[in-house]
Design an enzyme around this catalytic site. Sequence first.
Site, PDB file in Angstrom:
ATOM      1  N   SER A  17      55.087 -53.526  -1.986  1.00 33.22           N
ATOM      2  CA  SER A  17      54.708 -54.762  -2.644  1.00 33.22           C
ATOM      3  C   SER A  17      55.929 -55.633  -2.861  1.00 33.22           C
ATOM      4  O   SER A  17      56.887 -55.213  -3.506  1.00 33.22           O
ATOM      5  CB  SER A  17      54.064 -54.435  -3.996  1.00 33.22           C
ATOM      6  OG  SER A  17      54.121 -55.572  -4.834  1.00 33.22           O
TER       7      SER A  17
ATOM      8  N   GLY B 247      42.240 -59.578 -15.767  1.00 32.23           N
ATOM      9  CA  GLY B 247      40.790 -59.561 -15.592  1.00 32.23           C
ATOM     10  C   GLY B 247      40.352 -60.502 -14.484  1.00 32.23           C
ATOM     11  O   GLY B 247      39.223 -60.988 -14.485  1.00 32.23           O
TER      12      GLY B 247
ATOM     13  N   GLU C 285      37.282 -48.228  -4.791  1.00 31.46           N
ATOM     14  CA  GLU C 285      37.518 -48.332  -6.232  1.00 31.46           C
ATOM     15  C   GLU C 285      36.773 -47.228  -6.999  1.00 31.46           C
ATOM     16  O   GLU C 285      37.320 -46.599  -7.899  1.00 31.46           O
ATOM     17  CB  GLU C 285      37.099 -49.727  -6.717  1.00 31.46           C
ATOM     18  CG  GLU C 285      37.303 -49.929  -8.200  1.00 31.46           C
ATOM     19  CD  GLU C 285      37.931 -51.268  -8.567  1.00 31.46           C
ATOM     20  OE1 GLU C 285      38.053 -52.149  -7.696  1.00 31.46           O
ATOM     21  OE2 GLU C 285      38.305 -51.418  -9.735  1.00 31.46           O
TER      22      GLU C 285
ATOM     23  N   ASP D 114      33.293 -57.914  -7.771  1.00 31.17           N
ATOM     24  CA  ASP D 114      34.637 -58.419  -7.480  1.00 31.17           C
ATOM     25  C   ASP D 114      34.940 -58.368  -5.979  1.00 31.17           C
ATOM     26  O   ASP D 114      35.486 -59.311  -5.408  1.00 31.17           O
ATOM     27  CB  ASP D 114      35.693 -57.598  -8.234  1.00 31.17           C
ATOM     28  CG  ASP D 114      35.409 -57.534  -9.722  1.00 31.17           C
ATOM     29  OD1 ASP D 114      34.607 -58.363 -10.208  1.00 31.17           O
ATOM     30  OD2 ASP D 114      35.981 -56.667 -10.397  1.00 31.17           O
TER      31      ASP D 114
ATOM     32  N   TYR E 104      34.832 -49.178 -20.266  1.00 31.78           N
ATOM     33  CA  TYR E 104      33.950 -49.645 -19.198  1.00 31.78           C
ATOM     34  C   TYR E 104      32.938 -48.550 -18.849  1.00 31.78           C
ATOM     35  O   TYR E 104      31.735 -48.800 -18.752  1.00 31.78           O
ATOM     36  CB  TYR E 104      34.795 -50.014 -17.971  1.00 31.78           C
ATOM     37  CG  TYR E 104      34.003 -50.670 -16.866  1.00 31.78           C
ATOM     38  CD1 TYR E 104      33.980 -52.054 -16.736  1.00 31.78           C
ATOM     39  CD2 TYR E 104      33.264 -49.917 -15.963  1.00 31.78           C
ATOM     40  CE1 TYR E 104      33.246 -52.664 -15.730  1.00 31.78           C
ATOM     41  CE2 TYR E 104      32.526 -50.506 -14.962  1.00 31.78           C
ATOM     42  CZ  TYR E 104      32.525 -51.886 -14.838  1.00 31.78           C
ATOM     43  OH  TYR E 104      31.794 -52.488 -13.841  1.00 31.78           O
TER      44      TYR E 104
END
Length: 394
Positions: free
Chosen positions: A75, A131, A167, A179, A231
Amino acid sequence: MTSNSVKGQPVQDFEQAFEELTGRPAEGVWAAPGRVNLIGEHTDYSGGLVLPMALPQVCTVAGAFRDDEQLSVRSRQLDSDAEVYPLDAAPGAVEGWAAYAVGIAWALRRAGHRIGGAELVLDSNVPIGAGLSSSASVGCSVAIALRDLYGLELTGPDLAAIARDCENDFVGAPTGVMDQAVSMNAKAGHLYFLDTRSMQAEHVPFDLDRFGLTLLVIDTRTAHEHSGGGYASRRQAVEDGARLLGVPELRDVAPADLELALIRLDELADPAVGRRVRHVVTENARVQAVVEILNTGADPRQVGPILTAGHESLRDDFEISTPELDAAVAVALQNGAYGARMTGGGFGGSAIALIDTDRRDEVTAAIDKAYAEAGFKSARFFSAVPADGARRLA
Ligand code: GLA
């Protein structure tokens, strides 16, 4: 369609960085955006409706083949060294953001797609932990990169499902598909209206400029974490609610049947389950109402009160708001916002407010002042403009 820059940064910069870091030319450059959700929160794991948009902020991936069955990821945003993983790395074996890249290779292979190794250099201007789906943008950008490098015949919706599998089953966060779906499939100038049961989608025009409006994003800079307990416990309550009501998913509970359903749940379950169910059922109706208003071409100010009602439901029934998010919403409304709500998974992250563009400074100054008085970290602001989904840049 390809565009050759990312928010003013020419694509050659990514190619050049790739070459400097890896000593070989890139074979392609791809980008996938973060998202902000206008309305339809915590509905996407019970077959419900969502109405997000893609942001101009993207994760960019420059990549090339490797012929040794390994995936090398690094990254630029985090200035990290290359991390190299075998393509058969198992769920749980990769930590941190790299799991969202390695997990894509894993999910593609699990679904029977033949891919080999790759050298990937990522860069992103999606704010992390706000978020705004920085992680989905990593997964989706890697997904289109691997699709193109290995010539896989996969559509945007196919890759959204792969990125969701990554995910859920590799990273271990029990999210829905919103998403990934918007990051893959969105269209500039539009909201992405998705029925997560049928996976039917519609691009709903959303031209705020024409009405002198801005969708202000208020990043509270407080943490949110979807592999954490909050969540998952909400998802569990939603699934418990459906089971106790004897329906496959909460999407099967029509708003007209809600009162009866709540009476039944009151006898069967902890009162929190009824509140979670009420949020989901009323939220689906709010999405529908917003889409109906926008599809008539009406002034988007009309959707403001529905957004605010969505916030109240997330705060009081779903119980996932925070003092920072509540303050952002309250102060925006006191300063002329037509509607405001927390957005995304909750427990921190960002809020949105629909405001007159010429009152932006007034609203942000009022939030700054309220945050300073409350002793909160100062918020970050930007205006959300609906952008395109994942794409190849070079
Ligand atoms: C997170 C998840 C999504 C969705 C939202 C809440 O962003 O990744 O699938 O459940 O929370 O609407």
